[in-house]
Design an enzyme around this catalytic site. Structure first.
Site, PDB file in Angstrom:
ATOM      1  N   GLU A 248       0.594  -1.013   0.106  1.00  0.00           N
ATOM      2  CA  GLU A 248      -0.440   0.064   0.294  1.00  0.00           C
ATOM      3  C   GLU A 248       1.221   1.393   0.344  1.00  0.00           C
ATOM      4  OE1 GLU A 248      -3.040  -0.651   3.352  1.00  0.00           O
ATOM      5  OE2 GLU A 248      -3.645  -2.065   2.538  1.00  0.00           O
TER       6      GLU A 248
ATOM      7  N   GLU B 176      -4.784  -8.628   0.737  1.00  0.00           N
ATOM      8  CA  GLU B 176      -5.937  -8.531   1.409  1.00  0.00           C
ATOM      9  C   GLU B 176      -7.402  -7.926   0.632  1.00  0.00           C
ATOM     10  OE1 GLU B 176      -4.678  -4.941   4.342  1.00  0.00           O
ATOM     11  OE2 GLU B 176      -2.684  -5.834   4.541  1.00  0.00           O
TER      12      GLU B 176
END
Length: 517
Positions: free
Chosen positions: A325, A443
């Site tokens: 991320e 995720e």
């Protein structure tokens, strides 16, 4: 229009590509109709295109325009999903017009993949296939017998055309009066669909991982459990596996800086012959410094020390995600050391140095965020360091199950969320720009606010059909926690009893039967 609109009386929990013989296996949350009854299925996608406005998307309109207006030709598109377990004996396409059409409508087959109402335009529309029938208008209520076309569970898509020199306006699913329907007649009540293997998993074929841990068929199943708690991650995962009924083939953990990993506990989790697992290790190499400094070699000692540790302690293959991320940490200011290009340079430097150090068992994953704000940034594309140093393209993405709350949606929205202002969704961007790369949901999760428990079963029931529509997804890794880092969102699969029941049914599907070679 929402491409996953479905009649409330029918839960779509499995889908197959039209023309295939196998369906995804999953328990139904609503029964198929008794003998002689009808399932009235709303279109999951309905939209139209305009030859005069080739890039315009009309997916939110309350009408489906079909016909000609001057030099502008308008074509309608419909998509329906017949639930798994339905014994089909007949089908009728039903449409409602705002006014009496002046000519007939031609209904033709189109592919059911590669398009959604959210991004359908004349420039992206699928090719029109064989004609399946003609609707001659005798009133505002139009119908066509599709019994020879719709014969079993699956996803069916059609194009609507008219040669008339005016436009017929049909009601779309956004219209309060109701939109297109596929009325399916059934032969018997079915509470549980037959257990079959997915289209990507032939019954006689064993699904195994290759040199880059990509499954030959099926989808790898994984998890990170116990997030934002003090429970050791290995124990949290074991508890989660017992709760959900399946071993997580991918065990996801997180590390930073000079930490030496995988730890003894993590290694032990991958050496249990009864529960085969592979590690997905996140590493923030630039912890305490900047991406630019790592790229310049100022953390080579850190990289070299970790290389020695891995070579001495762990020989099994594992997934390695460098600073997952990264969008959250980008500072686009020149000289910040944390620009998107600094990240790409850092990523390349670390992978090339690990390879030079003889770390040959790391499979590299670049894990983006599924956020439309970041995808719309001019620098977003600069994060990618190159196909030669990326083995998998990863995505961390979540949806809400609270209608009207931030990122409300289902499994498809995890992958198809578009940049602010429009453009390719993440999945389409990936397969268009990097077609050789498998996709991992590194995720994912379904959440509701902690104070507002909401059933997640409907969202979990969309996973199997959406995996069929997104075949480049080869691994899914659930992030399970009862409260996120801000303590506001519950992402746990057992936040309600019905949620856990649906998730256990999902976990049991044979599509996740993949052997780690």
């Amino acid at each position: 229009m929402n491409r996953r609109k479905v009649q409330k009386s029918v839960a779509v929990v499995g889908a197959v590509l039209a023309g295939t013989t196998a369906a995804l296996s999953a328990p139904m949350t609503a029964h198929a109709a008794p003998a002689g009854k009808q399932l009235k299925l709303a279109a999951t996608d309905d939209a139209y295109t305009s030859s005069a406005r080739r890039t315009t998307v009309f997916g939110q309109d309350e009408k489906i325009a079909v016909g000609k207006l001057g030099r502008d030709t308008k074509v309608g598109y419909l998509k329906f999903v017949v639930p798994a377990g339905t014994k089909v004996t007949g089908a009728q396409l039903k449409l409602a017009a705002d006014s009496l059409p002046s000519g007939s409508l031609t209904v033709s087959r189109v592919t059911n993949t590669g398009w959604t109402e959210k991004k359908l335009s004349a420039a992206t529309a699928p090719a029109i296939g064989a004609t399946v029938g003609t609707i001659k208008a005798t009133g505002k209520d139009l119908s066509l017998d599709l019994s020879k076309v719709v014969t079993k569970p699956g996803t069916y898509a059609f194009a609507l055309r008219s040669s008339a020199k005016d436009v017929t306006r049909l009601r779309s699913a956004e219209n309060k009066a109701g939109g297109p329907q596929l009325a399916v007649t059934t032969s018997a009540q079915t509470t549980t669909p037959p257990t079959t293997t997915p289209p990507t998993t032939p019954p006689t074929q064993e699904c195994v991982t290759d040199a880059l841990l990509v499954p030959s068929c099926g989808v790898l199943w994984g998890a990170a459990a116990g997030g934002f708690t003090s429970t050791p991650r290995d124990q949290a995962l074991k508890d989660w596996e017992a709760k959900t009924g399946r071993t997580a083939a991918i065990f996801h953990t997180y590390h930073k800086g000079d930490e030496q990993f995988p730890t003894k506990a993590e290694i032990a989790m991958t050496q249990d012959p009864a529960k085969p697992r592979v590690l997905l290790l996140n590493w923030k190499v630039a912890y305490g410094t900047t991406w630019a400094k790592v790229a310049a070699g100022q953390q080579d000692t850190r990289i070299d020390n970790w290389s020695k540790y891995v070579k001495a302690n762990y020989q099994q293959k594992f997934y390695l995600a460098l600073h997952h991320e990264p969008e959250n940490d980008v500072n686009p200011t020149a000289g910040s050391g944390m620009t998107a290009k600094d990240y790409a340079n850092m990523y390349r430097h670390v992978i090339e140095r690990l390879r030079a150090n003889g770390v040959t068992n790391a499979i590299n994953v670049l894990a983006y965020m599924g956020n439309e704000k970041w995808m719309a940034q001019s620098w977003w594309k600069d994060l990618y360091p190159g196909d030669d140093v990326v083995d998998w393209i990863g995505l961390d993405s979540y949806v809400s199950v609270e209608k009207g709350y931030y990122h409300y949606g289902d499994f498809g929205d995890l992958l198809d969320r578009q940049p602010t202002g429009g453009g390719l969704g993440f999945y389409d961007w990936s397969v268009t720009n990097h077609p050789s790369k498998p996709i991992m949901l590194a995720e994912w999760g379904m959440y509701h606010r902690v104070k507002y428990p909401t059933d997640k079963s409907a969202a979990f029931n969309t996973v199997l059909p959406e995996l069929t529509l997104h075949p480049k997804v080869k691994a899914v890794v659930y992030f399970d926690t009862a409260a996120d880092n801000e303590g506001d969102r519950n992402i746990a699969v057992d936040s309600t009893p019905s949620s856990l029941t649906a998730f256990r049914a999902l976990a049991a599907n044979k599509i996740f039967d993949v052997k780690i070679a």
